[in-house]
Design an enzyme around this catalytic site. Structure first.
Site, PDB file in Angstrom:
ATOM      1  CG  ASN A   1      45.113  62.336  42.621  1.00  0.00           C
ATOM      2  OD1 ASN A   1      46.318  62.549  42.442  1.00  0.00           O
ATOM      3  ND2 ASN A   1      44.170  62.932  41.927  1.00  0.00           N
TER       4      ASN A   1
ATOM      5  CE  LYS B   1      43.272  65.958  43.787  1.00  0.00           C
ATOM      6  NZ  LYS B   1      42.091  66.798  43.896  1.00  0.00           N
TER       7      LYS B   1
ATOM      8  CG  HIS C   1      41.717  64.285  38.471  1.00  0.00           C
ATOM      9  ND1 HIS C   1      41.429  65.603  38.755  1.00  0.00           N
ATOM     10  CD2 HIS C   1      41.513  63.595  39.620  1.00  0.00           C
ATOM     11  CE1 HIS C   1      41.076  65.694  40.042  1.00  0.00           C
ATOM     12  NE2 HIS C   1      41.122  64.501  40.581  1.00  0.00           N
TER      13      HIS C   1
ATOM     14  CD  GLU D   1      42.442  68.512  40.797  1.00  0.00           C
ATOM     15  OE1 GLU D   1      43.519  67.886  40.803  1.00  0.00           O
ATOM     16  OE2 GLU D   1      41.697  68.605  41.802  1.00  0.00           O
TER      17      GLU D   1
ATOM     18  CD  GLU E   1      37.974  62.161  41.697  1.00  0.00           C
ATOM     19  OE1 GLU E   1      38.401  61.870  42.814  1.00  0.00           O
ATOM     20  OE2 GLU E   1      38.628  62.826  40.870  1.00  0.00           O
TER      21      GLU E   1
ATOM     22  N   GLY F   1      37.928  68.816  46.837  1.00  0.00           N
ATOM     23  CA  GLY F   1      38.692  69.797  47.599  1.00  0.00           C
ATOM     24  C   GLY F   1      37.845  70.883  48.233  1.00  0.00           C
TER      25      GLY F   1
ATOM     26  CB  SER G   1      35.050  66.354  50.200  1.00  0.00           C
ATOM     27  OG  SER G   1      35.451  67.554  49.562  1.00  0.00           O
TER      28      SER G   1
HETATM   29  P1  13P Z   1      39.691  65.650  47.581  1.00  0.00           P
HETATM   30  O1  13P Z   1      39.590  64.328  48.307  1.00  0.00           O
HETATM   31  O2  13P Z   1      40.782  66.520  48.099  1.00  0.00           O
HETATM   32  O3  13P Z   1      38.356  66.315  47.500  1.00  0.00           O
HETATM   33  O4  13P Z   1      40.116  65.308  46.064  1.00  0.00           O
HETATM   34  C1  13P Z   1      39.424  64.343  45.365  1.00  0.00           C
HETATM   35  C2  13P Z   1      40.142  64.051  44.109  1.00  0.00           C
HETATM   36  O5  13P Z   1      40.179  64.861  43.206  1.00  0.00           O
HETATM   37  C3  13P Z   1      40.835  62.760  43.990  1.00  0.00           C
HETATM   38  O6  13P Z   1      41.244  62.520  42.690  1.00  0.00           O
END
Ligand code: 13P
Length: 242
Positions: free
Chosen positions: A10, A12, A95, A97, A165, A171, A205
């Site tokens: 992803n 983003k 997601h 976010e 997640e 992150g 992560s």
């Molecule tokens: P990270 O791997 O940067 O922690 O992000 C995970 C994520 O949100 C994938 O959708």
């Protein structure tokens, strides 16, 4: 039928045209293999350009979000049909976010997953608790409610993917322990109809250093990777662990 591992990146809100060399690098790394599926979800601006490079090498492309309707007066939005038309096979919905930044609740996520299914896309439906939920010991309540509210009743167990997640692991460099991941994935599998057939990814992560032990867990069918999916080298290393 064994569940085919899925390693999904992803991106983003990252990626300009100069990122397109990623796919040649990924292909050269030997990450493509019969036994696993590799998916990249670039920003929408790169979909058309990435799809050619990705399909040439046997990778799949997905969107990061879609609207609930196939077309209409919705400035700035993208429909599942448009993603399909651009060559996508998957779309991420719900997601954390988007749940946080855009106030998306379970009923909207479910409608998006339905729209994805109608358009011939496989939705990757994201769930996960916050750090406050985990500290209060209510992670299963929260995830159970998200599953019940976000998964359309009409989707076949092989017609969607779940990504677990935990919000506090995204992150942050702070990965959930293998014990916590195993427990939550088993809980998720037992919570959905025909759970043995549903692919459940872990995200938060995931890096080359921890991918192997996470992907070896019985109920982990792949990973949804953020930061480490931006470089072909680290994404390939994760994919090869599957
Ligand atoms: P990270 O791997 O940067 O922690 O992000 C995970 C994520 O949100 C994938 O959708």
């Amino acid at each position: 039928m064994p569940r085919m591992p899925l390693i999904a990146g992803n991106w983003k809100m990252h990626g300009l045209k100069d990122a397109l060399g990623f796919f040649d690098e990924l292909a050269a790394s030997g990450a493509v293999s019969e036994g696993r599926e590799i998916l990249v979800c670039p920003p929408a601006t790169l979909l058309a350009a990435t799809v050619q490079a990705a399909h040439k090498h046997g990778f799949r492309i997905g969107g990061q979000d879609c609207h609930t309707e196939s077309a209409g007066a919705h400035t700035g939005d993208i429909s599942a049909e448009m993603l399909r038309d651009a060559g996508a096979d998957y779309v991420i919905v719900g997601h954390s976010e988007r749940r946080a930044d855009h106030g998306e609740a379970d009923d909207l996520v479910r409608a998006k997953a339905e729209a994805a299914g109608r358009a011939g896309l496989t939705p990757i439906i994201c769930v996960g608790e916050t750090v406050a939920d985990r500290e209060a010991g209510r992670e299963e309540d929260v995830v159970g409610r998200q599953l019940a509210g976000s998964i359309p009743a009409g989707l076949a167990p092989t017609g969607y993917v779940i990504a677990y997640e935990p919000v506090w692991a995204i992150g942050t460099g702070r990965t959930a322990s293998t014990g916590d991941i195993a427990a939550m994935h088993a809980f998720i599998r037992s919570s959905v109809p025909d759970g043995e057939q549903v692919r459940i990814l872990y995200g938060g992560s995931v890096k080359p250093e921890n991918a192997q032990e996470i992907l070896a867990l019985h109920d982990v069918d792949g990973a949804l990777v953020g930061g480490a999916s931006l470089q072909a080298e680290s994404f390939a290393a994760i994919a090869k662990s599957a």
